[in-house]
Design a protein around this motif. Structure first.
Motif, PDB file in Angstrom:
ATOM      1  N   ILE A 177      -1.287   3.550   7.743  1.00  0.00           N
ATOM      2  CA  ILE A 177      -1.244   2.360   6.885  1.00  0.00           C
ATOM      3  C   ILE A 177      -0.162   1.400   7.388  1.00  0.00           C
ATOM      4  O   ILE A 177       0.968   1.828   7.643  1.00  0.00           O
ATOM      5  CB  ILE A 177      -0.942   2.756   5.419  1.00  0.00           C
ATOM      6  CG1 ILE A 177      -2.063   3.614   4.854  1.00  0.00           C
ATOM      7  CG2 ILE A 177      -0.734   1.525   4.547  1.00  0.00           C
ATOM      8  CD1 ILE A 177      -3.395   2.906   4.725  1.00  0.00           C
ATOM      9  N   HIS A 235       2.010   1.078  11.985  1.00  0.00           N
ATOM     10  CA  HIS A 235       1.380   1.931  10.984  1.00  0.00           C
ATOM     11  C   HIS A 235       2.284   3.130  10.707  1.00  0.00           C
ATOM     12  O   HIS A 235       2.931   3.654  11.631  1.00  0.00           O
ATOM     13  CB  HIS A 235       0.038   2.464  11.488  1.00  0.00           C
ATOM     14  CG  HIS A 235      -1.062   1.450  11.485  1.00  0.00           C
ATOM     15  ND1 HIS A 235      -2.321   1.728  11.003  1.00  0.00           N
ATOM     16  CD2 HIS A 235      -1.109   0.152  11.896  1.00  0.00           C
ATOM     17  CE1 HIS A 235      -3.100   0.667  11.136  1.00  0.00           C
ATOM     18  NE2 HIS A 235      -2.376  -0.306  11.683  1.00  0.00           N
ATOM     19  N   ILE A 260      -8.400  -1.850   6.902  1.00  0.00           N
ATOM     20  CA  ILE A 260      -6.992  -2.228   6.993  1.00  0.00           C
ATOM     21  C   ILE A 260      -6.797  -3.569   6.288  1.00  0.00           C
ATOM     22  O   ILE A 260      -5.825  -3.787   5.568  1.00  0.00           O
ATOM     23  CB  ILE A 260      -6.554  -2.303   8.462  1.00  0.00           C
ATOM     24  CG1 ILE A 260      -6.755  -0.941   9.151  1.00  0.00           C
ATOM     25  CG2 ILE A 260      -5.102  -2.759   8.563  1.00  0.00           C
ATOM     26  CD1 ILE A 260      -5.970   0.190   8.548  1.00  0.00           C
ATOM     27  N   GLN A 319     -12.442   2.297   8.136  1.00  0.00           N
ATOM     28  CA  GLN A 319     -11.306   2.090   7.243  1.00  0.00           C
ATOM     29  C   GLN A 319     -11.041   0.595   7.122  1.00  0.00           C
ATOM     30  O   GLN A 319     -11.104  -0.141   8.119  1.00  0.00           O
ATOM     31  CB  GLN A 319     -10.058   2.801   7.781  1.00  0.00           C
ATOM     32  CG  GLN A 319      -8.826   2.664   6.897  1.00  0.00           C
ATOM     33  CD  GLN A 319      -7.636   3.423   7.457  1.00  0.00           C
ATOM     34  OE1 GLN A 319      -7.754   4.165   8.440  1.00  0.00           O
ATOM     35  NE2 GLN A 319      -6.479   3.240   6.850  1.00  0.00           N
ATOM     36  N   PRO A 349       3.701   0.465   4.631  1.00  0.00           N
ATOM     37  CA  PRO A 349       3.490   1.062   3.308  1.00  0.00           C
ATOM     38  C   PRO A 349       4.797   1.157   2.518  1.00  0.00           C
ATOM     39  O   PRO A 349       5.886   0.873   3.026  1.00  0.00           O
ATOM     40  CB  PRO A 349       2.975   2.462   3.648  1.00  0.00           C
ATOM     41  CG  PRO A 349       3.682   2.788   4.932  1.00  0.00           C
ATOM     42  CD  PRO A 349       3.755   1.480   5.692  1.00  0.00           C
ATOM     43  N   LYS A 372       0.839  -1.195   0.000  1.00  0.00           N
ATOM     44  CA  LYS A 372       0.000   0.000   0.000  1.00  0.00           C
ATOM     45  C   LYS A 372       0.876   1.247   0.000  1.00  0.00           C
ATOM     46  O   LYS A 372       1.866   1.322   0.732  1.00  0.00           O
ATOM     47  CB  LYS A 372      -0.931   0.007   1.214  1.00  0.00           C
ATOM     48  CG  LYS A 372      -2.010  -1.065   1.159  1.00  0.00           C
ATOM     49  CD  LYS A 372      -2.985  -0.920   2.317  1.00  0.00           C
ATOM     50  CE  LYS A 372      -4.104  -1.947   2.227  1.00  0.00           C
ATOM     51  NZ  LYS A 372      -5.067  -1.806   3.361  1.00  0.00           N
TER      52      LYS A 372
END
Length: 534
Positions: A208, A204, A50, A48, A211, A13
């Protein structure tokens, strides 16, 4: 230890960049003639995914986490109206700002759902990355874990003149770290009541897990913020095929309180809870390669973090084959003259022990729920004091935040004072296991009652927080002079009609907002702020 949350793919991501917050209006302070920006932030739940196809529930500023990034010019005051349309009571602390006491996010100064509060910020300090987050008594950890945190950058023309890598979201990148845990159905795990820490097993970055970011072979400025509730990070860069023995050096340029005296080269960066560190990393020599940001989960045994199997990974940078334009940014040899406090004594004025007492986290045996005894220091405004902060436990570490002030780390009993720590000022100092630190601070510019506490939010909530008073009141109790008392009635939250915010009625009409700005500025709370700033 094996990861508890369902396994996610790594580096699939793209790193999101929190949007820049825009003011609702800009006007003139009728008292000073200077600019004032007015903002509104809505605290509200959001969903959201995840895990794909598995929605999780969070609560965020403007319904996102991290919240939007404020970028405010130094010298422009801000009034920020936080509207609580969330599920829990909240209190907002602009961490790193020398705000007056009623606007500092006192833990008991809460805003209930269906209320709003206007916070008035000076923005007169030197350029730096502050952050705003929840500070509500006994539920800060829950509110922050579910998303209530965001960046607030003071933009400084003197800093611009250095020609560091610039352009928010382009070459100047916030990297806001946190750590969470998820259930098998992809929902956020509720840690409930825990005694010591909640580390999480999924890191995170900007909301995210694991990422990636596509970068060019040039210099970047990364602004790190550790917004986790209990996990400290030991960060390093390496090629994706490398390990701890092949770390890539970079330069630390700023700390909690802004630019250092000079860039400090290092290959390791310890980012304790609530700390901010800014670095310049040069990808020029890594054309076409992948560079990983990694973590030492127990921070070389200085911390007590649980080392879940995937907590060594943070994010990946994919370096392009060429740049889109010439990199004209520089890394100067000198960054600024840091206004270190002038020592008045070599001996500590106060000593504070952060410990577990009778199944409660305390400072000198006192918890914040004890209003009779929690005021632990009276300090004359303008005084420079040295405070000794001690952690005698081999089982816990404590990142200590002192509100209002910037401080210099003088020493640690372990001898472990990093070069990048001594080259600037801080507002958080990390006490590792069984460690004592001495810090020195100028207790200015305002009179008032402020908090200091452990920033492991589990410890803070239960009850490792106390107060100091820069008015030197002879008896406990708050002087009712304007802005001294953090609970002064005039500046508390206010109720609103169910549809006032959405329909721009009641206190949300433009006329009412301008009248409110004029009322708040008429007290001149930040008069002479520029002369006192650093």
């Amino acid at each position: 230890m094996a990861q508890i949350s369902p396994v996610l793919p790594f580096y699939e991501k793209r790193l999101p960049i929190p949007p820049q917050k825009q003011p609702e209006l800009t006007t003139t302070n009728p008292e000073t003639g200077g600019p004032v920006q007015y903002y509104e932030v809505e605290i509200k739940p959001f969903t959201q995914e995840i895990y794909e196809g598995m929605p999780a529930q969070f609560t965020g500023y403007d319904g996102i986490s991290p919240g939007p990034t404020f970028i405010v010019p130094r010298g422009t005051e801000a009034i920020v109206r936080f509207v609580n349309n969330g599920l829990n009571e909240t209190s907002v602390h602009l961490h790193g700002s020398y705000s007056r006491a009623p606007f500092d996010g006192w833990a008991e100064d809460v805003t209930q759902p269906g209320e709003y509060k206007d916070y008035y910020y000076p923005n007169q300090q030197s350029g730096r990355m502050l952050w705003y987050h929840d500070h509500a008594m006994h539920i800060t950890a829950q509110n922050a874990y579910r998303g209530l945190a965001g960046a607030y950058i003071l933009h400084d023309e003197a800093e611009d003149a250095l020609n560091l890598p610039s352009g928010y979201g382009e070459f100047d990148i916030p990297l806001i770290l946190s750590s969470k845990q998820y259930n098998e159905d992809g929902t956020l795990f509720d840690f409930g009541t825990v005694a010591g820490a909640w580390y999480g097993d999924v890191p995170h970055v900007n909301g995210i897990p694991w990422p990636f970011m596509d970068v060019e072979p040039r210099k970047y400025r990364f602004r790190f913020l550790n917004a986790a509730i209990s996990r400290n990070f030991g960060l390093y860069f390496t090629e994706s095929t490398g390990d701890e023995d092949s770390k890539i050096p970079f330069h630390v340029i700023a700390s909690d309180a802004g630019l250092l005296e000079r860039p400090v080269e290092t290959s390791d960066l310890r980012a304790a809870l609530a700390e901010r560190w800014e670095i310049v990393f040069d990808f020029t020599e890594f054309t076409g390669q992948t560079i990983d940001l990694r973590n030492v989960p127990s921070i070389s045994n200085l911390g007590t973090e649980i080392s879940f199997e995937n907590m060594d990974k943070i994010m990946r940078f994919n370096v392009a084959a060429e740049t889109s334009a010439a990199d004209n940014s520089v890394l100067p040899e000198t960054l600024r003259e840091v206004p270190f406090p002038t020592p008045t004594t070599a001996d500590p004025t106060h000593s504070f022990l952060f410990a577990r007492t009778n199944n409660q986290w305390t400072i000198n045996g006192v918890g914040f729920s004890d209003p009779v005894n929690r005021l632990l220091a009276n300090v004359s405004v303008g005084t420079v004091e040295r405070w000794e902060l001690s952690n005698t436990s081999p089982f816990w570490s404590h990142p200590i935040h002192i509100h209002l002030i910037d401080m210099r780390i003088v020493s640690r009993s372990s001898g472990r004072v990093e070069e990048y720590e001594t080259a600037g000022l801080k507002d958080v100092v990390w006490l590792a296991k069984d460690e004592t630190a001495v810090v020195e601070a100028h207790y200015a510019p305002w009179a008032g009652v402020y908090m200091f506490h452990c920033h492991n939010l589990i410890h803070e909530d239960d009850d490792m927080m106390a107060a100091f008073n820069t008015t030197v009141l002879p008896e406990l109790g708050y002087n009712q002079t304007t802005y001294i008392d953090p609970m002064e009635a005039e500046w508390r939250s206010k109720p609103m009609g169910a549809s006032d915010f959405s329909t721009r009625s009641g206190q949300f009409t433009e006329d009412e907002i301008i009248e409110r700005i004029q009322f708040m500025t008429s007290f001149r709370p930040y008069e002479n702020a520029e002369a006192e700033s650093n």
